[in-house]
Scaffold this active site. Structure first.
Site, short mmCIF file in Angstrom:
data_model
loop_
_atom_site.label_atom_id
_atom_site.label_comp_id
_atom_site.label_asym_id
_atom_site.label_seq_id
_atom_site.Cartn_x
_atom_site.Cartn_y
_atom_site.Cartn_z
N HIS A 65 0.84 -1.20 0.00
CA HIS A 65 0.00 0.00 0.00
C HIS A 65 0.87 1.24 0.00
O HIS A 65 2.05 1.21 0.38
CB HIS A 65 -0.91 0.02 1.23
CG HIS A 65 -0.15 -0.05 2.53
ND1 HIS A 65 0.23 -1.25 3.09
CD2 HIS A 65 0.31 0.91 3.37
CE1 HIS A 65 0.88 -1.02 4.23
NE2 HIS A 65 0.95 0.29 4.42
N CYS A 213 0.34 -0.74 17.56
CA CYS A 213 1.56 -1.31 16.98
C CYS A 213 2.38 -0.17 16.39
O CYS A 213 1.90 0.95 16.27
CB CYS A 213 1.22 -2.34 15.91
SG CYS A 213 0.31 -1.70 14.49
#
Length: 710
Positions: A65, A213
């Site tokens: 992406h 994260c």
């Protein structure tokens, strides 16, 4: 906006044998629909994102992406590979590949697509359906959420969930599950206490969780989905706060108050952790929530049954594994050597902006007012708007104030890395004492480590419930500051100050061959990991030497050598892609254009994409060139008062022409070595084909289809 994914954007027989080829095949479909305007430019952006961190996820998933100026609207393409394609996931190649494209600047759309997709991928029925989809129309409809879910409704798809990704997600508990929890069935995990547990109050066990994260995208939302699913199966009410890259919505205080336990599943510090004080807490990494959510729910219920709670401000409780994110830092099994590196890097990373701002202000003051500006009176007593010397004095004195924060910030954030927010107060106090006793940079390192250790020791003491509320604001700052102050003033401050003075005197006495060897060593360190820990150690060593009102000549020579060597790798990669572009793929050639500016600005990280793709050739070549530049800079006697700026501070450099010669020599040597080493193997994927017939330069060569050895 048109549909994010259509059948034309689906390839159920993706035949690519590499992630680059897979991205190209899916991107070509976007180009055909007019959603990508420049194929090569878009693929370069995809490759640049991939170079930062692999986009493979466990379970056979790849999600390349990027944001790109060549994208006209948010788009998702899907490919299914029978052979599997390596996207860097730990469990092997991916057979489901999603290429996500968002227009430049469209941060919310980009992150929302990613996070929505991550949640869907935790649903085994969703991934199984994609693997068995008979045609492209069915796969596209499934991803959009138009496929019946087998219960009479329609499953939620990526486009349906984009507006709710960053909201707080609560999970309703089925009546049967609630009843099971209320009766304390043996299958529901550890039971609560006999008097005040949730089962006795006739309601299910309630858990609030925070997931996060480092990238704040995929694993953050996958962990949330996994915990929620496990909660439904166990009859536990779970409410998750996802602290992702697109921001986060804080849990309602009433929800936190009503919770019976807390789960922190994170690889970066939890923001506003004090909100959860006084609750039984499980503190673990984000992947644990993805892989074993049921065990975490059982663990937090067991702690609630035993009455184990977390004090406000503390990162953990006695006996819990991994009391702080950084103490847990690194992979399982890594020792305190790795943790020590992470702690030190925490302090250095927060210190660097002060170095850059303060150092450049001081350098500008010298450039405008001359080297005697350090003797100017305070601008509070004398400032004339129309005089350049007054402005120079202002810049110099503001820069001096910024520099005065270097050691306290270094110490404070080393302690923060070790003990979270409670470490800040003793860390800053210890760092300030290090300056007071002239212990300098070494004293700041010691103060930070001692402060973190003291706070961690206090946090491990079991505290009576009546005192927990005042721990973070009174007890921990008071005790830790007193202990650190005593140690720095009375025990170790003077020995460290003596060592600092001895090192400074030794450096000041360096000349001839010794100075050249030091320059070569610093050059090797600057180019070893390109902005990593070793690079930062050399940089911090240099900046500490000039972080005084009147730095020595040797300190300024060291600073010059360090900056010159740090400019070599990106400039050399830029030159190599210009001279022999066919040895590099399209993404590397695009990165080479940016590397000119990054290298000239003394941003060593500009060479990271090249080093990540080919470390065995790029890093040794860079180290050779950096060592040569550092040695030549010291031999030429170049000096520098500014800690940053690259070629833009050349007017402030002593012996500027010879300094530029040293940089040019290192760049040429590194470029030559890279070209020679790369020329010994086959061209990289996407390399320019230059056949005898004048092959189209944009077409991949036959050799580009072959895998390249590291």
């Amino acid at each position: 906006m048109s549909e994010m994914i259509t059948a034309d954007l689906v390839d159920l027989d993706l035949s690519a044998d590499s992630k680059e080829a897979a991205a190209r095949a899916l991107a070509e479909r976007m180009v055909a629909l007019g959603r990508v305007t420049d194929l090569d430019g878009f693929l370069a952006d995809v490759a640049a994102r991939e170079a930062q961190m692999p986009t493979g996820l466990d379970g056979g998933i790849g999600i390349p992406h990027c944001r790109s100026e060549h994208v006209t609207e948010p788009t998702l393409a899907f490919g299914r590979s029978a052979a599997g394609i390596d996207f860097g996931a730990a469990d092997g190649p991916a057979d489901l590949i999603f290429l996500i494209a968002a227009p430049a600047g469209a941060d919310d759309a980009h992150l929302t697509i990613l996070s929505s997709l991550a949640r869907q991928l935790m649903n085994a029925e969703f991934t199984d359906a994609l693997r068995s989809a008979a045609d492209a129309d069915a796969a596209a409809a499934l991803i959009r959420g138009e496929e019946p879910d087998g219960t009479g409704g329609v499953s939620e798809g990526i486009e349906d969930s984009v507006d709710s990704v960053d909201s707080v997600d609560s999970v309703a508990v089925p009546a049967a599950a609630s009843a099971g929890a209320a009766t304390g069935s043996p299958d529901d995990g550890p039971r609560n206490g006999p008097d005040d547990g949730p089962a006795e109050r006739g309601r299910p066990f309630r858990v609030v969780a925070v997931t996060s994260c480092p990238t704040g995208i995929a694993h953050t939302y996958m962990a949330a989905e996994s915990l929620e699913k496990a909660g439904r199966e166990a009859g536990v009410e779970v409410v998750v706060e996802t602290q992702g890259s697109a921001g986060f919505t804080r849990l309602d205080p009433a929800v936190i108050e009503a919770a019976d336990g807390v789960i922190f599943a994170h690889d970066v510090p939890v923001r506003d952790k004090d909100r959860f004080a006084g609750k039984p807490t499980v503190d673990t990494g984000v992947k644990a929530a993805i892989n074993r959510p049921g065990e975490l729910l059982d663990e937090v219920r067991g702690k609630a049954a035993r009455g184990e709670v977390t004090a406000a401000g503390a990162a953990g409780t006695a006996g819990s594994s991994g009391t702080t994110p950084v103490e847990r830092g690194g992979k399982p099994g890594e020792g305190y050597g790795t943790k020590l590196r992470v702690w030190l890097m925490s302090g250095v990373s927060y210190m660097v902006p002060f170095v850059a701002a303060g150092g450049l202000l001081i350098a500008l003051g010298f450039a405008i007012g001359g080297y005697e500006i350090n003797k100017a009176p305070s601008v509070m007593d004398h400032f004339v708007w129309s005089q350049a010397d007054s402005w120079a004095a202002l810049l110099f004195q503001v820069g001096g104030v910024a520099f005065a924060f270097l050691v306290p910030v270094l110490a404070g954030y080393i302690a923060y890395g070790m003990a979270d927010r409670p470490g800040l107060v003793p860390g800053f106090v210890g760092g300030s004492i290090a300056l007071t006793v002239n212990a300098g940079f070494l004293g700041g390192l010691a103060a930070g480590l001692i402060s973190g250790a003291v706070v961690m020791a206090i946090q491990r003491v079991r505290i009576p419930a009546a005192l927990r509320g005042i721990m973070p604001v009174v007890v921990i700052p008071l005790i830790s500051s007193a202990v650190v102050g005593f140690l720095m003033f009375v025990v170790i401050g003077k020995p460290i100050a003596s060592a600092q003075k001895a090192m400074t005197d030794w450096l000041s006495g360096l000349s001839g061959a010794n100075a050249v060897l030091l320059g070569a060593l610093l050059g090797l360190m600057m180019c070893f990991d390109l902005g990593g820990p070793v690079n930062k150690v050399a940089y911090a060593f240099a900046t500490a030497g000039i972080a005084v009102a009147d730095p020595s000549d040797s300190a300024m020579k060291i600073m010059a050598a360090v900056m010159a060597a740090g400019m070599v790798p990106p400039l050399a990669m830029a030159l190599a892609t210009t001279v022999r572009g066919k040895l590099f793929n399209a993404a590397e050639r695009e990165n080479g254009k940016a590397a000119w500016v990054l290298g000239a600005s003394f941003i060593s990280e500009g060479a990271i994409p090249f080093a990540a793709a080919d470390p065995l050739r790029v890093i040794p070549s860079s180290m050779v060139g950096g060592a040569l530049t550092g040695a030549l800079s010291m031999a030429f006697g170049a000096t520098l008062r500014a800690p940053h700026g690259g070629i833009f501070v050349v007017p402030l450099i002593g012996n500027p022409l010879l300094y530029l010669v040293a940089i040019a020599a290192g760049v040429c040597v590194t470029t030559a070595l890279v070209i020679v080493l790369k020329g010994l193997r086959k061209p990289a994927p996407g390399a320019v084909a230059q056949g005898p017939g004048g092959t189209d330069p944009s077409a991949p060569s036959p050799e580009a289809k072959q895998p390249v050895a590291a």
